[in-house]
Motif scaffolding. Structure first.
Motif, PDB file in Angstrom:
ATOM      1  N   THR A   1      39.150  41.607  42.906  1.00  0.00           N
ATOM      2  CA  THR A   1      39.448  40.730  41.768  1.00  0.00           C
ATOM      3  C   THR A   1      40.821  40.086  41.912  1.00  0.00           C
ATOM      4  O   THR A   1      40.980  38.876  41.739  1.00  0.00           O
ATOM      5  CB  THR A   1      39.383  41.522  40.451  1.00  0.00           C
ATOM      6  OG1 THR A   1      38.102  42.139  40.333  1.00  0.00           O
ATOM      7  CG2 THR A   1      39.592  40.601  39.257  1.00  0.00           C
ATOM      8  N   LEU A   2      41.829  40.890  42.236  1.00  0.00           N
ATOM      9  CA  LEU A   2      43.199  40.396  42.309  1.00  0.00           C
ATOM     10  C   LEU A   2      43.393  39.392  43.438  1.00  0.00           C
ATOM     11  O   LEU A   2      43.983  38.322  43.229  1.00  0.00           O
ATOM     12  CB  LEU A   2      44.163  41.579  42.474  1.00  0.00           C
ATOM     13  CG  LEU A   2      45.642  41.244  42.625  1.00  0.00           C
ATOM     14  CD1 LEU A   2      46.174  40.528  41.393  1.00  0.00           C
ATOM     15  CD2 LEU A   2      46.449  42.518  42.909  1.00  0.00           C
ATOM     16  N   ARG A   3      42.924  39.714  44.627  1.00  0.00           N
ATOM     17  CA  ARG A   3      43.226  38.846  45.768  1.00  0.00           C
ATOM     18  C   ARG A   3      42.572  37.467  45.652  1.00  0.00           C
ATOM     19  O   ARG A   3      43.261  36.453  45.876  1.00  0.00           O
ATOM     20  CB  ARG A   3      42.812  39.546  47.067  1.00  0.00           C
ATOM     21  CG  ARG A   3      43.214  38.791  48.325  1.00  0.00           C
ATOM     22  CD  ARG A   3      44.729  38.598  48.415  1.00  0.00           C
ATOM     23  NE  ARG A   3      45.079  37.704  49.497  1.00  0.00           N
ATOM     24  CZ  ARG A   3      45.380  38.102  50.746  1.00  0.00           C
ATOM     25  NH1 ARG A   3      45.391  39.407  51.037  1.00  0.00           N
ATOM     26  NH2 ARG A   3      45.692  37.229  51.678  1.00  0.00           N
TER      27      ARG A   3
ATOM     28  N   LEU B   1      48.471  48.359  43.815  1.00  0.00           N
ATOM     29  CA  LEU B   1      47.747  47.086  43.740  1.00  0.00           C
ATOM     30  C   LEU B   1      46.272  47.303  43.436  1.00  0.00           C
ATOM     31  O   LEU B   1      45.658  46.484  42.740  1.00  0.00           O
ATOM     32  CB  LEU B   1      47.914  46.297  45.037  1.00  0.00           C
ATOM     33  CG  LEU B   1      49.292  45.679  45.285  1.00  0.00           C
ATOM     34  CD1 LEU B   1      49.220  44.679  46.437  1.00  0.00           C
ATOM     35  CD2 LEU B   1      49.838  44.986  44.033  1.00  0.00           C
TER      36      LEU B   1
ATOM     37  N   VAL C   1      46.268  47.616  39.743  1.00  0.00           N
ATOM     38  CA  VAL C   1      46.386  46.297  39.118  1.00  0.00           C
ATOM     39  C   VAL C   1      45.044  45.571  39.197  1.00  0.00           C
ATOM     40  O   VAL C   1      44.601  44.926  38.235  1.00  0.00           O
ATOM     41  CB  VAL C   1      47.494  45.463  39.797  1.00  0.00           C
ATOM     42  CG1 VAL C   1      47.505  44.032  39.253  1.00  0.00           C
ATOM     43  CG2 VAL C   1      48.861  46.110  39.592  1.00  0.00           C
ATOM     44  N   ASP C   2      44.374  45.685  40.343  1.00  0.00           N
ATOM     45  CA  ASP C   2      43.074  45.064  40.538  1.00  0.00           C
ATOM     46  C   ASP C   2      42.058  45.589  39.526  1.00  0.00           C
ATOM     47  O   ASP C   2      41.290  44.814  38.927  1.00  0.00           O
ATOM     48  CB  ASP C   2      42.597  45.336  41.964  1.00  0.00           C
ATOM     49  CG  ASP C   2      41.276  44.674  42.290  1.00  0.00           C
ATOM     50  OD1 ASP C   2      41.260  43.434  42.461  1.00  0.00           O
ATOM     51  OD2 ASP C   2      40.262  45.390  42.367  1.00  0.00           O
TER      52      ASP C   2
ATOM     53  N   LEU D   1      42.902  44.264  36.044  1.00  0.00           N
ATOM     54  CA  LEU D   1      42.526  42.854  35.982  1.00  0.00           C
ATOM     55  C   LEU D   1      41.011  42.694  35.877  1.00  0.00           C
ATOM     56  O   LEU D   1      40.510  41.843  35.121  1.00  0.00           O
ATOM     57  CB  LEU D   1      43.058  42.137  37.222  1.00  0.00           C
ATOM     58  CG  LEU D   1      42.768  40.650  37.350  1.00  0.00           C
ATOM     59  CD1 LEU D   1      43.414  39.872  36.209  1.00  0.00           C
ATOM     60  CD2 LEU D   1      43.273  40.139  38.696  1.00  0.00           C
TER      61      LEU D   1
ATOM     62  N   VAL E   1      48.874  35.945  36.030  1.00  0.00           N
ATOM     63  CA  VAL E   1      49.560  36.918  36.885  1.00  0.00           C
ATOM     64  C   VAL E   1      50.756  36.216  37.513  1.00  0.00           C
ATOM     65  O   VAL E   1      50.627  35.117  38.068  1.00  0.00           O
ATOM     66  CB  VAL E   1      48.625  37.460  37.984  1.00  0.00           C
ATOM     67  CG1 VAL E   1      49.378  38.432  38.895  1.00  0.00           C
ATOM     68  CG2 VAL E   1      47.402  38.140  37.366  1.00  0.00           C
TER      69      VAL E   1
END
Length: 294
Positions: free
Chosen positions: A30-32, A220, A223-224, A227, A239
């Motif tokens: 999700t984050l990347r 991370l 965080v992912d 998110l 972000v």
């Protein structure tokens, strides 16, 4: 625009400026993709030296080039000059003055408040985000908000135990993200000051300590998961980061890396640096940009 959740990362440079084998080199489903689709911003602002949290976060919060105001990169905590700017021009302050609703979703322990009280009359030890939200007249640990510790469940200091057994933690963070998304429907801006990435980054050494790398990657992933829960529940999310650090654990200090500016349900515009991105944020709420040179 209302109901925006701001994940304000601290000390996480953009993956485009990270070395091979960094904390970014892992699946972050999700984050990347969100970061890759967003903007890659300059945090140096043409001023020599390494960017710092005080001026970096104040740029985001005010949309003003606070590095030029100070004449240097300054931090980690805002001193008197930055405090005055935050009290007058920080986004939560201006939003509250315009009748908006703002909240900071960090959980602060009793020891934090005791340290603030016992330090009265001395140099400020409060970061830009808690300082700005308190200046807006709202409390820390606001009622009705599912509060979250900035370590995202990791131990504050070595040993960073439990990194290899984090499945339950990731599931809990995804649920917490969904709960934050629901809470965000009651406010205009809900921010999270995610400062722990910078602390982990300061554990770097030239030989890249394995425990710091593992903890940074776990952070991370957390965080992912957070998110993922936010977006799965339909939240508008932004972000950001104030400067580089965690993305390059070959060094103990901050870096010159560019920083991410990413979002879902918002128009990021075309900013090139953290000052311009701060102006984009204020524009979402109909607030005017700072006057040039003011």
């Amino acid at each position: 625009m209302s109901g925006i959740v701001w994940l304000a990362l601290d000390g996480v440079g953009h993956p485009q400026d990270a070395p091979d084998g960094s904390v970014w080199d892992q699946p972050l489903g999700t984050l990347r993709p969100l970061v890759d689709a967003g903007r890659c911003l300059d945090a140096t602002l043409g001023v020599p030296g390494l960017p710092q949290s005080g001026t970096g976060q104040a740029c985001w919060l005010t949309g003003r080039d606070t590095v030029r105001v100070m004449g240097e990169h300054f931090g980690p905590h805002p001193g008197p000059t930055l405090q005055r700017l935050l009290q007058a021009e920080a986004l939560p302050v201006r939003l509250a003055q315009a009748g908006g609703r703002v909240a900071l979703g960090n959980e602060y322990m009793p020891a934090y408040f005791h340290a603030l009280e016992s330090g009265a009359g001395r140099r400020n030890r409060m970061g830009c985000f808690p300082f700005a939200f308190r200046a807006a007249g709202v409390p820390l640990n606001p009622p009705g908000v599912p509060l979250l510790g900035a370590t995202l469940g990791l131990p504050y200091a070595r040993p960073w135990a439990g990194v290899g057994e984090e499945g339950a933690a990731l599931d809990a963070l995804a649920r917490h993200g969904a709960a934050l998304a629901r809470a965000a429907t009651e406010v205009d801006l809900l921010a999270l000051d995610l400062w722990f990435g910078d602390l982990l980054g300061h554990a770097g050494t030239p030989d890249v300590p394995g425990d710091a790398l593992a903890a940074g990657r776990s952070y991370l992933r957390r965080v992912d998961a957070l998110l993922s829960g936010l977006l799965g529940a339909g939240a508008r999310v932004v972000v950001s980061s104030d400067h580089g650090n965690l993305e390059d654990l070959r060094t103990k200090g901050h870096t010159l890396a560019r920083v991410p500016f990413a979002g879902a349900g918002v128009d990021l515009g075309q900013p090139g640096n953290v000052v311009q991105a701060g102006q984009v944020l204020s524009g979402w709420f109909g607030l005017p940009a700072p006057l040039p040179g003011a």
